[in-house]
Each structure stands twice: as structure tokens, then as C-alpha cells.
Design an enzyme around this catalytic site. Structure first.
Site, PDB file in Angstrom:
ATOM      1  N   LYS A  20       0.827  -1.210   0.000  1.00  0.00           N
ATOM      2  CA  LYS A  20       0.000   0.000   0.000  1.00  0.00           C
ATOM      3  C   LYS A  20       0.861   1.258   0.000  1.00  0.00           C
ATOM      4  O   LYS A  20       0.513   2.255  -0.630  1.00  0.00           O
ATOM      5  CB  LYS A  20      -0.944   0.007   1.203  1.00  0.00           C
ATOM      6  CG  LYS A  20      -2.080  -0.987   1.077  1.00  0.00           C
ATOM      7  CD  LYS A  20      -2.980  -0.947   2.291  1.00  0.00           C
ATOM      8  CE  LYS A  20      -4.098  -1.971   2.167  1.00  0.00           C
ATOM      9  NZ  LYS A  20      -5.004  -1.938   3.319  1.00  0.00           N
ATOM     10  N   ARG A  24       0.790   4.422  -2.499  1.00  0.00           N
ATOM     11  CA  ARG A  24       0.669   5.799  -2.008  1.00  0.00           C
ATOM     12  C   ARG A  24       1.804   6.677  -2.529  1.00  0.00           C
ATOM     13  O   ARG A  24       1.585   7.815  -2.949  1.00  0.00           O
ATOM     14  CB  ARG A  24       0.672   5.836  -0.480  1.00  0.00           C
ATOM     15  CG  ARG A  24      -0.633   5.473   0.141  1.00  0.00           C
ATOM     16  CD  ARG A  24      -0.581   5.748   1.618  1.00  0.00           C
ATOM     17  NE  ARG A  24      -1.832   5.397   2.253  1.00  0.00           N
ATOM     18  CZ  ARG A  24      -2.167   5.768   3.471  1.00  0.00           C
ATOM     19  NH1 ARG A  24      -1.345   6.489   4.192  1.00  0.00           N
ATOM     20  NH2 ARG A  24      -3.319   5.412   3.977  1.00  0.00           N
ATOM     21  N   HIS A 152      -2.321  -9.205  12.148  1.00  0.00           N
ATOM     22  CA  HIS A 152      -3.188  -8.018  12.163  1.00  0.00           C
ATOM     23  C   HIS A 152      -3.973  -7.934  13.471  1.00  0.00           C
ATOM     24  O   HIS A 152      -4.088  -6.854  14.064  1.00  0.00           O
ATOM     25  CB  HIS A 152      -4.135  -8.023  10.967  1.00  0.00           C
ATOM     26  CG  HIS A 152      -3.466  -7.765   9.647  1.00  0.00           C
ATOM     27  ND1 HIS A 152      -2.187  -7.293   9.508  1.00  0.00           N
ATOM     28  CD2 HIS A 152      -3.924  -7.930   8.384  1.00  0.00           C
ATOM     29  CE1 HIS A 152      -1.881  -7.164   8.225  1.00  0.00           C
ATOM     30  NE2 HIS A 152      -2.920  -7.556   7.516  1.00  0.00           N
TER      31      HIS A 152
END
Length: 194
Positions: A20, A24, A152
Site C-alpha cells: 500500500k 501511495r 493483524h
């Protein structure tokens, strides 16, 4: 979870955040206007099962607590995520910023979530606490996807990565920015499971 804040994430789940951040970086280097939306814990995946890894429905007799169950977590109904995201699309206030969805009534500990369920159903659950070390050790028994999930969950329920920071410059909080949105509180969300 905000990938910009997860540079310390555990393997193998860290790849999620690294990928990610590559996207970005490319967006920002190309000067493409953006709004990053951080939805936190989707209710459909984390609330109906009282945050039990590997379940989708509420347990009937016992529930596993991550540590003491008192780390704050931000839960959001998926429809509310959509509503806030749509509101942010053409809002200059969110241009080139991160929009965190952390409605104040939905920032709860796992223990508070379980207590809401017990109040709603009138059924007390046996609570079994799992230490951080034992929880991380369980990662060995899972396939790759399960290992990512354990990592997570560890960051969310043991470290408090969704709520252990102030939303600062370059960011907005959705429920403050759009107070007219009547977001779904988790007490109400849980009623679909009764």
C-alpha cells in the site's frame, strides 16, 4: 489500519502495508489528488463474532479475550464507511489527506463489545484470556492467510494500533467532519445477530 503507521508490522502481514505504501508513494509522486480512507475494523468481520479469529457469528458459551480485553478498537459499519467515503469524494477539506473513520461511540474495547452482547442477549459468556506471547505462538499452526490474520489481530487488539494516536495535521476524522451522518452504533449493529 493505516499503512503509513505500520512500518513495524509483523511478517508475513507486513507485505500488505508495504504494498500500500508503494501505491501511495506513486500517487503522491505523480501529483494525483487523493483522499485515503482508513475504515478500521469492519463490523461484519469484527463485531458479529465478538472479534473471534476464524468465526463469523457470535460464540454461544465462551469467548477468547486478547490480553485483558481492554485495548481500544475502532469498529465501523460497512454502510457507514461507504457514506463517509462518498461525502469525502468532492470535499476540498479531505483533498490530499487521510480520512479516519473513528466514530466516538464505536471506539470500544473487546471487553466492552462482549458486555454489550451479553446485555443484549442476557447470556454471560466464559472469558478466556490469551497472552500476547501465546497468541503470537498460535501463528505457527496457521497457513499464510491465517498468519497474516494473527499478525493483524495482534496489532489491533494487543498494541491498539487503530486508536493509540491522535489524528493530526494532514488528516480528518469522519464523524467530526460530517456530524450530520447518523452512524450505526455497535449496540444496534449487534441486533442483527439476535
Amino acid at each position: 489500519m493505516d499503512p503509513a503507521r505500520m512500518g513495524h508490522a509483523l511478517e508475513p502481514g507486513r507485505v500488505t502495508f508495504d504494498e500500500k505504501m508503494v501505491v501511495r508513494k506513486a500517487i503522491e509522486e505523480a501529483n494525483i489528488p487523493f483522499t485515503y480512507v482508513i475504515a478500521n475494523c469492519f463490523a461484519g468481520y469484527f463485531v458479529g463474532n465478538l472479534s473471534q479469529l476464524g468465526r463469523l457469528t457470535p460464540p454461544k458459551d465462551k469467548v477468547y479475550l486478547y490480553g485483558d480485553g481492554n485495548v481500544k478498537v475502532a469498529f465501523t459499519d460497512e454502510e457507514d464507511v461507504a457514506t463517509y467515503t462518498i461525502k469525502a469524494i468532492d470535499d476540498p477539506t479531505t483533498l490530499n489527506k487521510t480520512l479516519y473513520i473513528r466514530p466516538p461511540h464505536n471506539i470500544l474495547t473487546q471487553s466492552e463489545l462482549i458486555q454489550k452482547w451479553e446485555t443484549l442477549t442476557g447470556n454471560k459468556l466464559d472469558k478466556i484470556s490469551i497472552t500476547a506471547d501465546d497468541f503470537l505462538a498460535s501463528m505457527k499452526g496457521f497457513d499464510l492467510a491465517g498468519q497474516v490474520g494473527v499478525g493483524h489481530f495482534y496489532h489491533i487488539f494487543y498494541e491498539g494500533c487503530l486508536t493509540n494516536f491522535e489524528i493530526g495535521e494532514g488528516s480528518e476524522e469522519a464523524s467530526k467532519l460530517y456530524p450530520q451522518v447518523e452512524y450505526t452504533r455497535m449496540d444496534d449493529y449487534m441486533k442483527i445477530y439476535v
